[in-house]
Design a protein around this motif. Structure first.
Motif, PDB file in Angstrom:
ATOM      1  N   LEU A   1     -78.339   4.808   9.232  1.00  0.00           N
ATOM      2  CA  LEU A   1     -78.537   6.236   9.486  1.00  0.00           C
ATOM      3  C   LEU A   1     -77.194   6.945   9.664  1.00  0.00           C
ATOM      4  O   LEU A   1     -76.969   8.021   9.104  1.00  0.00           O
ATOM      5  N   PHE A   2     -76.286   6.329  10.414  1.00  0.00           N
ATOM      6  CA  PHE A   2     -74.978   6.939  10.652  1.00  0.00           C
ATOM      7  C   PHE A   2     -74.170   7.038   9.358  1.00  0.00           C
ATOM      8  O   PHE A   2     -73.466   8.022   9.131  1.00  0.00           O
ATOM      9  N   LYS A   3     -74.282   6.024   8.492  1.00  0.00           N
ATOM     10  CA  LYS A   3     -73.557   6.063   7.215  1.00  0.00           C
ATOM     11  C   LYS A   3     -74.107   7.174   6.317  1.00  0.00           C
ATOM     12  O   LYS A   3     -73.346   7.884   5.663  1.00  0.00           O
ATOM     13  N   GLU A   4     -75.437   7.327   6.288  1.00  0.00           N
ATOM     14  CA  GLU A   4     -76.042   8.412   5.504  1.00  0.00           C
ATOM     15  C   GLU A   4     -75.582   9.772   6.030  1.00  0.00           C
ATOM     16  O   GLU A   4     -75.241  10.663   5.255  1.00  0.00           O
ATOM     17  N   ALA A   5     -75.589   9.917   7.347  1.00  0.00           N
ATOM     18  CA  ALA A   5     -75.176  11.180   7.962  1.00  0.00           C
ATOM     19  C   ALA A   5     -73.699  11.447   7.681  1.00  0.00           C
ATOM     20  O   ALA A   5     -73.305  12.590   7.424  1.00  0.00           O
ATOM     21  N   TYR A   6     -72.886  10.390   7.691  1.00  0.00           N
ATOM     22  CA  TYR A   6     -71.464  10.564   7.404  1.00  0.00           C
ATOM     23  C   TYR A   6     -71.270  11.053   5.968  1.00  0.00           C
ATOM     24  O   TYR A   6     -70.477  11.959   5.720  1.00  0.00           O
ATOM     25  N   ASP A   7     -72.010  10.462   5.020  1.00  0.00           N
ATOM     26  CA  ASP A   7     -71.911  10.890   3.618  1.00  0.00           C
ATOM     27  C   ASP A   7     -72.301  12.360   3.478  1.00  0.00           C
ATOM     28  O   ASP A   7     -71.633  13.129   2.775  1.00  0.00           O
ATOM     29  N   TYR A   8     -73.383  12.764   4.151  1.00  0.00           N
ATOM     30  CA  TYR A   8     -73.824  14.158   4.100  1.00  0.00           C
ATOM     31  C   TYR A   8     -72.766  15.069   4.728  1.00  0.00           C
ATOM     32  O   TYR A   8     -72.460  16.142   4.209  1.00  0.00           O
ATOM     33  N   GLN A   9     -72.198  14.618   5.835  1.00  0.00           N
ATOM     34  CA  GLN A   9     -71.165  15.384   6.531  1.00  0.00           C
ATOM     35  C   GLN A   9     -69.957  15.601   5.621  1.00  0.00           C
ATOM     36  O   GLN A   9     -69.411  16.703   5.551  1.00  0.00           O
ATOM     37  N   ILE A  10     -69.555  14.561   4.895  1.00  0.00           N
ATOM     38  CA  ILE A  10     -68.409  14.654   3.980  1.00  0.00           C
ATOM     39  C   ILE A  10     -68.720  15.601   2.825  1.00  0.00           C
ATOM     40  O   ILE A  10     -67.894  16.434   2.445  1.00  0.00           O
ATOM     41  N   ASP A  11     -69.928  15.482   2.233  1.00  0.00           N
ATOM     42  CA  ASP A  11     -70.309  16.374   1.130  1.00  0.00           C
ATOM     43  C   ASP A  11     -70.305  17.830   1.574  1.00  0.00           C
ATOM     44  O   ASP A  11     -69.834  18.715   0.859  1.00  0.00           O
ATOM     45  N   LYS A  12     -70.834  18.057   2.760  1.00  0.00           N
ATOM     46  CA  LYS A  12     -70.887  19.419   3.297  1.00  0.00           C
ATOM     47  C   LYS A  12     -69.475  19.963   3.512  1.00  0.00           C
ATOM     48  O   LYS A  12     -69.181  21.116   3.182  1.00  0.00           O
ATOM     49  N   ALA A  13     -68.598  19.140   4.054  1.00  0.00           N
ATOM     50  CA  ALA A  13     -67.212  19.556   4.292  1.00  0.00           C
ATOM     51  C   ALA A  13     -66.505  19.871   2.972  1.00  0.00           C
ATOM     52  O   ALA A  13     -65.730  20.826   2.883  1.00  0.00           O
ATOM     53  N   LYS A  14     -66.818  19.079   1.925  1.00  0.00           N
ATOM     54  CA  LYS A  14     -66.215  19.294   0.614  1.00  0.00           C
ATOM     55  C   LYS A  14     -66.646  20.643   0.035  1.00  0.00           C
ATOM     56  O   LYS A  14     -65.826  21.387  -0.511  1.00  0.00           O
ATOM     57  N   VAL A  15     -67.926  20.963   0.179  1.00  0.00           N
ATOM     58  CA  VAL A  15     -68.440  22.251  -0.311  1.00  0.00           C
ATOM     59  C   VAL A  15     -67.764  23.405   0.424  1.00  0.00           C
ATOM     60  O   VAL A  15     -67.337  24.388  -0.195  1.00  0.00           O
ATOM     61  N   ILE A  16     -67.652  23.282   1.733  1.00  0.00           N
ATOM     62  CA  ILE A  16     -67.002  24.337   2.531  1.00  0.00           C
ATOM     63  C   ILE A  16     -65.542  24.499   2.120  1.00  0.00           C
ATOM     64  O   ILE A  16     -65.045  25.609   1.957  1.00  0.00           O
ATOM     65  N   ARG A  17     -64.841  23.364   1.916  1.00  0.00           N
ATOM     66  CA  ARG A  17     -63.438  23.410   1.495  1.00  0.00           C
ATOM     67  C   ARG A  17     -63.293  24.109   0.145  1.00  0.00           C
ATOM     68  O   ARG A  17     -62.391  24.929  -0.052  1.00  0.00           O
ATOM     69  N   ASN A  18     -64.197  23.787  -0.792  1.00  0.00           N
ATOM     70  CA  ASN A  18     -64.136  24.416  -2.117  1.00  0.00           C
ATOM     71  C   ASN A  18     -64.372  25.917  -2.032  1.00  0.00           C
ATOM     72  O   ASN A  18     -63.723  26.701  -2.724  1.00  0.00           O
ATOM     73  N   GLU A  19     -65.335  26.335  -1.208  1.00  0.00           N
ATOM     74  CA  GLU A  19     -65.606  27.766  -1.042  1.00  0.00           C
ATOM     75  C   GLU A  19     -64.393  28.473  -0.455  1.00  0.00           C
ATOM     76  O   GLU A  19     -64.033  29.559  -0.898  1.00  0.00           O
ATOM     77  N   ARG A  20     -63.765  27.851   0.539  1.00  0.00           N
ATOM     78  CA  ARG A  20     -62.564  28.460   1.131  1.00  0.00           C
ATOM     79  C   ARG A  20     -61.450  28.559   0.104  1.00  0.00           C
ATOM     80  O   ARG A  20     -60.733  29.552   0.054  1.00  0.00           O
ATOM     81  N   ALA A  21     -61.300  27.507  -0.713  1.00  0.00           N
ATOM     82  CA  ALA A  21     -60.248  27.514  -1.733  1.00  0.00           C
ATOM     83  C   ALA A  21     -60.483  28.644  -2.733  1.00  0.00           C
ATOM     84  O   ALA A  21     -59.541  29.327  -3.134  1.00  0.00           O
ATOM     85  N   LYS A  22     -61.748  28.853  -3.131  1.00  0.00           N
ATOM     86  CA  LYS A  22     -62.053  29.947  -4.062  1.00  0.00           C
ATOM     87  C   LYS A  22     -61.702  31.291  -3.442  1.00  0.00           C
ATOM     88  O   LYS A  22     -61.122  32.159  -4.084  1.00  0.00           O
ATOM     89  N   THR A  23     -62.068  31.466  -2.179  1.00  0.00           N
ATOM     90  CA  THR A  23     -61.788  32.724  -1.491  1.00  0.00           C
ATOM     91  C   THR A  23     -60.288  32.951  -1.387  1.00  0.00           C
ATOM     92  O   THR A  23     -59.798  34.049  -1.652  1.00  0.00           O
ATOM     93  N   ILE A  24     -59.556  31.905  -1.011  1.00  0.00           N
ATOM     94  CA  ILE A  24     -58.104  32.025  -0.873  1.00  0.00           C
ATOM     95  C   ILE A  24     -57.481  32.322  -2.232  1.00  0.00           C
ATOM     96  O   ILE A  24     -56.594  33.170  -2.346  1.00  0.00           O
TER      97      ILE A  24
END
Length: 174
Positions: free
Chosen positions: A81-104
């Motif tokens: 469960l923790f590994k699945e949550a970690y993968d989801y957490q990383i994917d979510k962080a990647k999406v947020i980073r990409n959105e910030r990069a586009k805005t910047i």
């Protein structure tokens, strides 16, 4: 997995870690004596102590290396469960980073430029006053936003940002 489920799993993970590594005598430092059960190398032990402190501060699920090192302290279902949550957490962080990069990136393209469209609202053949106070006639606007103007019957380049005339020889290159 969704965001609400991720928050629940993160809370569960933090509670589990608090159970594994309680504070020593109610103080500021964690008790990492449970790591002795795992027979970890000095490097791995150091990694876990540093990682655990960062985890408590950020309230996130540990990176995969940390999870695998302390994995034997969890049940197999919890670890999965923790590994699945970690993968989801990383994917979510990647999406947020990409959105910030586009805005910047979009913001950086506008730095130093007027928010007006390319034409700048100045018509061909209109008169404009330069920074030096000369009145010049616009011939055309370049893609850079600078203008080619007519001054004393010769073509000159007028900088859009500083509104200063360039020497006549630069216009031939344009």
């Amino acid at each position: 997995m969704n965001d609400e489920r991720l928050l629940e799993v993160q809370e569960l993970f933090i509670q589990k870690l608090n159970g594994l590594f309680p504070y020593k005598n109610g103080g500021k430092h964690k008790d990492f004596s449970r790591l002795d059960e795992l027979n970890l190398s000095t490097e791995d032990r150091k990694h876990i102590t540093m990682s655990a402190n960062a985890i408590f501060k950020a309230r996130r699920i540990a990176p995969i290396r940390s999870l695998t090192l302390i994995g034997p302290l969890f049940s197999p279902d919890e670890l999965k469960l923790f590994k699945e949550a970690y993968d989801y957490q990383i994917d979510k962080a990647k999406v947020i980073r990409n959105e910030r990069a586009k805005t910047i990136h979009a913001y950086r393209k506008t730095i130093g430029r007027s928010p007006k469209p390319f034409s700048g609202g100045i018509d061909k053949e209109s008169l404009i006053t330069t920074a030096d106070g000369e009145e010049v006639k616009i011939i055309k606007q370049l893609e850079s936003g600078n203008y080619i103007v007519e001054f004393d019957n010769e073509k000159r380049l007028l900088g859009r940002d500083d509104m200063k005339l360039a020497k006549a020889k630069y216009v031939d290159l344009v």
